[in-house]
Design a protein around this motif. Sequence first.
Motif, PDB file in Angstrom:
ATOM      1  N   SER A 141       0.840  -1.210   0.000  1.00 13.97           N
ATOM      2  CA  SER A 141       0.000   0.000   0.000  1.00 13.97           C
ATOM      3  C   SER A 141       0.867   1.249   0.000  1.00 13.97           C
ATOM      4  O   SER A 141       0.565   2.228  -0.682  1.00 13.97           O
ATOM      5  N   ASP A 181      -5.951  -0.491  -4.591  1.00 11.13           N
ATOM      6  CA  ASP A 181      -5.385  -1.116  -3.393  1.00 11.13           C
ATOM      7  C   ASP A 181      -6.395  -2.093  -2.791  1.00 11.13           C
ATOM      8  O   ASP A 181      -7.316  -1.685  -2.088  1.00 11.13           O
ATOM      9  N   GLU A 182      -6.209  -3.344  -3.061  1.00 14.29           N
ATOM     10  CA  GLU A 182      -7.093  -4.412  -2.571  1.00 14.29           C
ATOM     11  C   GLU A 182      -8.569  -4.066  -2.743  1.00 14.29           C
ATOM     12  O   GLU A 182      -9.326  -4.047  -1.758  1.00 14.29           O
TER      13      GLU A 182
HETATM   14 MG    MG Z   1      -2.052  -2.746   2.136  1.00 12.33          MG
END
Ligand code: MG
Length: 240
Positions: free
Chosen positions: A41, A161-162
């Motif tokens: 991240s 991000d995810e």
């Molecule tokens: Mg992360």
Amino acid sequence: MIETKDLKKIYGDHVVLNGINETIQKGEKVVVVGPSGSGKSTFLRCLNLLEMPTSGEVWFEGNNITDPKCDINKLRQKMGMVFQQFNLFPHLSVKENITLAPIKLLGMKKEEADKKAIELLTRIGLQDKADAYPNQLSGGQKQRIAIIRALAMNPDVMLFDEPTSALDPEMVGEVLELMKELADAGMTMVVVTHEMGFAREVATRVMFIDEGQVKEQNTPEEFFRNPQNPRLKDFLSKVL
Ligand code: MG
Ligand code: ATP
């Protein structure tokens, strides 16, 4: 399109990114994987300076965006970002969520922004939700709207991000499907995800980040079939 030069991020004495030198070309779909806490991240957030790197440079479309003289706000508009938590504004309708940035930041006329919002909503089959509020939507719907909200700015690259990690399992497919469509349409994408099927199918390159460094990267075929780094082998044995 994006280049990092010896990118480092250090919190106190914790080295989170330890010298990342990467180039992401236009049209690439880079999937980033790695253990929790490895810096994925942070890496993504440094690409658009949501995190300021401790040292090193980030270049975007020929501009050194880590240079204090650089107008980061202008350039950041060209980088769409989608988070795990959808980050829609709860007090704005779906249409208002989508049109806010084009009107405020691009100076688009409301009628034009509305028209574009409806076009984007139609593309994902949610045109009837234009006047709904985020709390009236499913997780999958919220995340797909977060994606088209980013697209409304006509970005040159999309950072994810995810994007499916907070979703109920039955909603994951519809979000991945939309991301696949974007990929097929030629969008440049950097995606942190645990969805290895998506990585295999969509990535042009899979990158393994571990302890703040890119330890290995390859085409998805080679990455999954023939990993070299012992930490990657161990990681894959746990996630596959
Ligand atoms: Mg992360
Ligand atoms: P995950 O898979 O769990 O999302 P990640 O690979 O995305 O992990 P990061 O969120 O980039 O990992 O975090 C890397 C490390 O940096 C972690 O140890 C985290 O605790 C630390 N870290 C991140 N943000 C901060 C911050 N603002 N202050 C201090 N430490 C931080």
